[in-house]
Design an enzyme around this catalytic site. Structure first.
Site, PDB file in Angstrom:
ATOM      1  N   ASP A 133     -12.509  -9.941  -0.913  1.00  0.00           N
ATOM      2  CA  ASP A 133     -13.819 -10.004  -0.269  1.00  0.00           C
ATOM      3  C   ASP A 133     -14.729  -9.050  -1.034  1.00  0.00           C
ATOM      4  OD1 ASP A 133     -12.802  -7.584   0.785  1.00  0.00           O
ATOM      5  OD2 ASP A 133     -12.645  -8.374   2.819  1.00  0.00           O
ATOM      6  N   GLU A 147      -6.472 -10.483  -1.291  1.00  0.00           N
ATOM      7  CA  GLU A 147      -7.293 -10.234  -0.088  1.00  0.00           C
ATOM      8  C   GLU A 147      -8.762 -10.127  -0.465  1.00  0.00           C
ATOM      9  OE1 GLU A 147      -5.779  -6.945   2.232  1.00  0.00           O
ATOM     10  OE2 GLU A 147      -3.695  -7.524   1.895  1.00  0.00           O
ATOM     11  N   ASN A 174       2.018  -5.229  -3.142  1.00  0.00           N
ATOM     12  CA  ASN A 174       0.607  -5.515  -2.850  1.00  0.00           C
ATOM     13  C   ASN A 174      -0.147  -4.208  -2.573  1.00  0.00           C
ATOM     14  OD1 ASN A 174      -1.411  -7.621  -2.177  1.00  0.00           O
ATOM     15  ND2 ASN A 174      -1.287  -6.806  -0.086  1.00  0.00           N
ATOM     16  N   GLU A 195       0.789  -1.236   0.000  1.00  0.00           N
ATOM     17  CA  GLU A 195       0.000   0.000   0.000  1.00  0.00           C
ATOM     18  C   GLU A 195       0.824   1.292   0.000  1.00  0.00           C
ATOM     19  OE1 GLU A 195      -2.664  -0.457   3.347  1.00  0.00           O
ATOM     20  OE2 GLU A 195      -3.567  -2.256   2.513  1.00  0.00           O
ATOM     21  N   HIS A 246     -10.514  -5.758  -2.348  1.00  0.00           N
ATOM     22  CA  HIS A 246     -11.607  -5.587  -1.376  1.00  0.00           C
ATOM     23  C   HIS A 246     -12.711  -4.826  -2.093  1.00  0.00           C
ATOM     24  CE1 HIS A 246      -9.247  -6.990   2.030  1.00  0.00           C
ATOM     25  NE2 HIS A 246      -8.280  -6.167   1.704  1.00  0.00           N
TER      26      HIS A 246
HETATM   27  O1  9MR Z   1      -7.807  -7.848   8.372  1.00  0.00           O
HETATM   28  C1  9MR Z   1      -6.858  -7.057   9.057  1.00  0.00           C
HETATM   29  C2  9MR Z   1      -7.433  -6.540  10.350  1.00  0.00           C
HETATM   30  O2  9MR Z   1      -7.643  -7.614  11.248  1.00  0.00           O
HETATM   31  C3  9MR Z   1      -6.514  -5.507  10.944  1.00  0.00           C
HETATM   32  O3  9MR Z   1      -7.127  -4.924  12.065  1.00  0.00           O
HETATM   33  C4  9MR Z   1      -6.168  -4.468   9.933  1.00  0.00           C
HETATM   34  C5  9MR Z   1      -5.221  -3.457  10.520  1.00  0.00           C
HETATM   35  O4  9MR Z   1      -4.626  -2.657   9.589  1.00  0.00           O
HETATM   36  O5  9MR Z   1      -5.575  -5.058   8.808  1.00  0.00           O
HETATM   37  C6  9MR Z   1      -6.453  -5.919   8.160  1.00  0.00           C
HETATM   38  O6  9MR Z   1      -5.856  -6.440   6.992  1.00  0.00           O
HETATM   39  C7  9MR Z   1      -5.520  -5.478   6.010  1.00  0.00           C
HETATM   40  C8  9MR Z   1      -4.309  -5.980   5.274  1.00  0.00           C
HETATM   41  O7  9MR Z   1      -3.268  -6.220   6.185  1.00  0.00           O
HETATM   42  C9  9MR Z   1      -3.859  -5.018   4.230  1.00  0.00           C
HETATM   43  N1  9MR Z   1      -4.927  -4.673   3.335  1.00  0.00           N
HETATM   44  C10 9MR Z   1      -6.160  -4.249   3.951  1.00  0.00           C
HETATM   45  C11 9MR Z   1      -6.622  -5.282   4.963  1.00  0.00           C
HETATM   46  C12 9MR Z   1      -7.955  -4.901   5.532  1.00  0.00           C
HETATM   47  O8  9MR Z   1      -7.858  -3.722   6.279  1.00  0.00           O
END
Ligand code: 9MR
Length: 446
Positions: free
Chosen positions: A268, A266, A200, A158, A237
């Site tokens: 969803d 990722e 990513n 990101e 997402h």
């Molecule tokens: O799913 C993850 C969640 O449990 C955490 O609280 C969050 C914190 O930043 O991160 C989520 O996963 C993220 C991933 O690491 C990167 N892309 C976005 C995902 C959803 O926020």
């Protein structure tokens, strides 16, 4: 058709497969019952994000172990988890997931080595060359710790801004200099030369958007200058603000054309539209270098966006319509557009001599891609069996189906036990430059 007739056709089909070198036979007994098995038949993996805290939930692990053959730790490999104090590394929760996955033949995506978010407090407070050094040390330490166990690393996550600017995201890492991303990739390559290294990001699905184009330009630049990047992860997402768009396939294929793999990392979808899930799978199958899909959680209740019910299983662990759509797309989808690049070896494998008349296991070559190949083993003479297969280092088995695998310490010898899925099992071997055919060492009736 009775089960016996079906089996007979299965054998005939397997013989045809061997004779013609055909890649896939939809509808054979070995395809179509789980996401992982069906994806593997298409030369892909099907993965999920996993939270270590849920591994003690039996309903959760039942689905995980049955359906998926790749795993991404949801939070356990992030910087705040693995280096909570500077120079003090903490790998317990990540290792729990890695061990759970690898002991069951699932591959692991490492997520993520460098990111502006989820930094531990000590790192948030750093800047300049001290931060650059700390970031590179983090990449080196973590990638070294897990060396050989991670098929793909999200090296940098990101790093681009949303919106129309096409600029890098402002962050303490970005302020260390624009070359921080390539520096991270070089450190990761040096630490774990066997792993695939991914960039990513999210909101990079729509080919016409500035952020997508900005990442594309970075990857093109990296490839042209020899920065070690192997793949691009599309988080995907999808929701009402950031929906799936029909040019997604163009995005995947355009990146792939730069000479990198692409992965849906990722996935969803708000509301879990079966049609949209199916489109995503079909898009991945249509792009030769799209080598796997990961959903961001198993049940809706496991999702970071639980209220959007965006996943394939409901909170009770039942399959949703989206699950059926994904499985059907995996089974009926087009064959990959990367046909075998080289004709598989044609030498006939010698049948294994069964010890004391127990069982026979015959290995056949199946599909071959640029970096990996599938093998299929047919067992006769026993309905309950244990087959030992070896691969030649640096080959690595990255996925299996229709059996329960375990491994010796070297990781080169796989013991596969029947698990009620029939008498044909299969596996994918990452060649790592060596295309030697795996060898059946023994077959034992049990
Ligand atoms: O799913 C993850 C969640 O449990 C955490 O609280 C969050 C914190 O930043 O991160 C989520 O996963 C993220 C991933 O690491 C990167 N892309 C976005 C995902 C959803 O926020």
């Amino acid at each position: 058709m009775g089960p016996r007739a079906r089996t007979a056709i299965g054998f005939a089909a397997a013989a045809l497969l061997a004779a013609t070198g055909a890649a896939f036979l939809p509808g054979t007994a070995s395809a179509g019952t789980t996401l992982g098995a069906s994806a593997t038949e298409k030369g892909r993996y099907f993965g999920t994000a996993v939270a270590a805290s849920r591994l003690s939930d039996g309903a959760y692990t039942t689905i995980l172990n049955r359906e998926f053959n790749s795993v991404t730790p949801e939070n356990e490999m992030k910087i705040d988890a693995t280096e909570p104090q500077q120079g003090q590394f903490s790998y317990g929760a990540a290792e729990q997931i890695v061990n759970h996955a690898r002991s069951r033949g699932m591959s692991v995506r490492g997520h993520t080595l460098a990111w502006h978010s989820q930094q531990p407090g000590w790192m948030q407070n750093m800047s300049g060359s001290a931060l650059r050094q700390a970031m590179l040390n983090h990449v080196t330490q973590v990638a070294t710790h897990f060396r050989g166990q991670i098929v793909t690393w999200d090296v940098v996550n990101e790093a681009f801004a949303d919106g129309s600017s096409g600029a890098r995201r402002d962050s303490n890492l970005q302020r260390t200099g624009n070359d921080w991303i390539e520096a991270a990739f070089r450190a990761a390559r040096a630490a774990d030369p066997g792993a695939k290294l991914c960039y990513n990001d999210y909101n990079t699905d729509n080919w016409t958007q500035a952020k997508t184009q900005a990442v594309y330009n970075m990857v093109r630049d990296f490839k042209s200058r020899g920065v070690p990047i192997d793949c691009v992860g599309f988080q995907s997402h999808f929701n009402n603000d950031s929906p799936y768009v029909s040019n997604y396939r163009t995005t995947l294929s355009s990146f792939a054309a730069l000479g990198v793999d692409v992965q849906v990392t990722e996935l969803d979808i708000q509301g879990a539209s079966a049609t949209t899930y199916r489109s995503v799978v079909e898009d991945c199958l249509a792009v030769a270098r799209c080598n796997g899909i990961t959903v961001w959680g198993i049940r809706d209740s496991d999702s970071w966006r639980a209220s959007q019910t965006p996943l394939l299983f409901n909170s009770s662990g039942q399959k949703k319509a989206a699950y059926d759509a994904v499985l059907a797309a995996l089974n009926n989808g087009t064959t990959p557009t990367n046909p075998p690049t080289t004709t598989p070896p044609t030498t006939t494998p010698p049948p294994t001599d069964p010890p004391s008349g127990s069982c026979t296991a015959t290995l056949q070559d199946s599909t071959r891609w640029g970096d990996r190949f599938n093998s299929q083993v047919t067992v006769s003479g026993a309905s309950s069996w244990t087959v030992v297969v070896s691969v030649t280092p640096p080959q690595k088995v990255s996925a299996t189906w229709n059996g329960s695998p375990s491994w010796d310490g070297s990781g080169n010898v796989m013991t596969m036990r029947s698990n009620g899925s029939g008498n044909v099992f299969g596996f994918t071997t990452m060649a790592n430059g060596n295309w030697t055919r795996p060898v059946v060492q023994s077959c034992t009736a049990s």
